[in-house]
Enzyme design. Sequence first.
Site, mmCIF file in Angstrom:
data_model
loop_
_atom_site.group_PDB
_atom_site.id
_atom_site.type_symbol
_atom_site.label_atom_id
_atom_site.label_comp_id
_atom_site.label_asym_id
_atom_site.label_seq_id
_atom_site.Cartn_x
_atom_site.Cartn_y
_atom_site.Cartn_z
ATOM 1 N N HIS A 144 -0.155 -38.318 5.347
ATOM 2 C CA HIS A 144 0.419 -38.273 6.692
ATOM 3 C C HIS A 144 0.038 -39.490 7.531
ATOM 4 O O HIS A 144 0.790 -39.883 8.418
ATOM 5 C CB HIS A 144 0.028 -36.947 7.363
ATOM 6 C CG HIS A 144 0.657 -35.759 6.678
ATOM 7 N ND1 HIS A 144 0.052 -34.528 6.561
ATOM 8 C CD2 HIS A 144 1.853 -35.639 6.021
ATOM 9 C CE1 HIS A 144 0.860 -33.703 5.901
ATOM 10 N NE2 HIS A 144 1.954 -34.349 5.567
ATOM 11 N N GLY A 191 15.450 -31.215 -3.691
ATOM 12 C CA GLY A 191 15.351 -32.492 -2.989
ATOM 13 C C GLY A 191 15.804 -33.673 -3.836
ATOM 14 O O GLY A 191 16.365 -34.645 -3.309
ATOM 15 N N ASP A 208 7.421 -35.831 -2.006
ATOM 16 C CA ASP A 208 6.098 -35.193 -2.015
ATOM 17 C C ASP A 208 6.160 -33.873 -2.794
ATOM 18 O O ASP A 208 6.004 -32.787 -2.224
ATOM 19 C CB ASP A 208 5.670 -34.963 -0.546
ATOM 20 C CG ASP A 208 4.330 -34.272 -0.448
ATOM 21 O OD1 ASP A 208 3.515 -34.392 -1.383
ATOM 22 O OD2 ASP A 208 4.096 -33.606 0.575
#
Length: 308
Positions: free
Chosen positions: A18, A153, A173
């Site tokens: 992050h 995804g 991710d």
Amino acid sequence: MNYRHAYHAGNFADVLKHVVLLALIDALKAKPTPFAVIDTHAGAGCYALEGKEAEKTGEWREGIGRLLFPDVGPHASAGGALPPLLRHWLDSLLAVPGNEPGLKFYPGSPLQVAMALREGDAAQLCELHPEEATRLRERLHGDRRMHVHQRDGYEALKALLPPPQKRGLVLIDPPYEAQEAEYRLIEQALKGALLRWPTGIYAVWYPIKQRSQVQPFLRWLGHCGAHRVLRAELLVHGDDSPLRLNGSGMAILNAPWKLDEALREPLRALARLLSQDHAAEWRLDWLAEEGAPAAPRPAPLPRSHGRR
Ligand SMILES: C[S@@+](CC[C@H](N)C(=O)[O-])C[C@H]1O[C@@H](n2cnc3c(N)ncnc32)[C@H](O)[C@@H]1O
């Protein structure tokens, strides 16, 4: 589909991921034109650190917990001034509703993206698990910049790229439930994505248990055709045990100008704050550089040690 990020939210791997994500968004915000963020594995969006999943593993205490309370416990000497990127990131976490005075909720990547985007920017968020996708949708309800897709995804990239904004970032991710086979899925997805959108920035998170498990993927990245592939790694243990997560990395394809400079001091500080034994180290180096044809690289790749 057994993986639930609630058990791991805010751990040392999330911290690295992050912080790099924020540095990338900051780089994109240097220009006024709108950009897109595509999150292929978005998760539920927000996690209660006092929830039963987070309590069960306690992983966040060795991650975000150490950054928020650096003056407490055995790492007290590691406190002090934080690099501005880390300070800015921590402030954004504390700004999540319900997080005053302390951190009760850890925002996942979609929420962190939502907090960082400007009015004209937009995000496409993919989450395959129905319950996680529903939570994410509820969490972002009313934010017209954020679009949730309950779908695979990797598949979604075929439809979503290139984005209408023509510039932006794809975050990949995955949970690595498929273990080493996940790398092949990522390679396939990146191959197609780079054809559709060669100028996009792609940031891929990867776990590090044994170094040998990740080397073939890193070599592939160095030859995948993207310009400027930066690798940022943080290891809190030695990278030689297959039994635990020893560290993790972010590989950034088409990395923005000066991203390495933006990450150097934050990585150095994170290594100091998050190390769990004497083998802790960080790496920040190029797997491919602009203008230099990627040459075959024998393992191990060059490294920057945190203790230098
Ligand atoms: C590591 S978590 C994501 C965490 C999130 N990116 C963050 O930083 O807060 C991985 C997520 O991917 C979801 N997932 C697994 N396979 C998927 C797929 N093929 N497509 C989209 N989502 C998937 C899982 O349900 C899980 O919520």
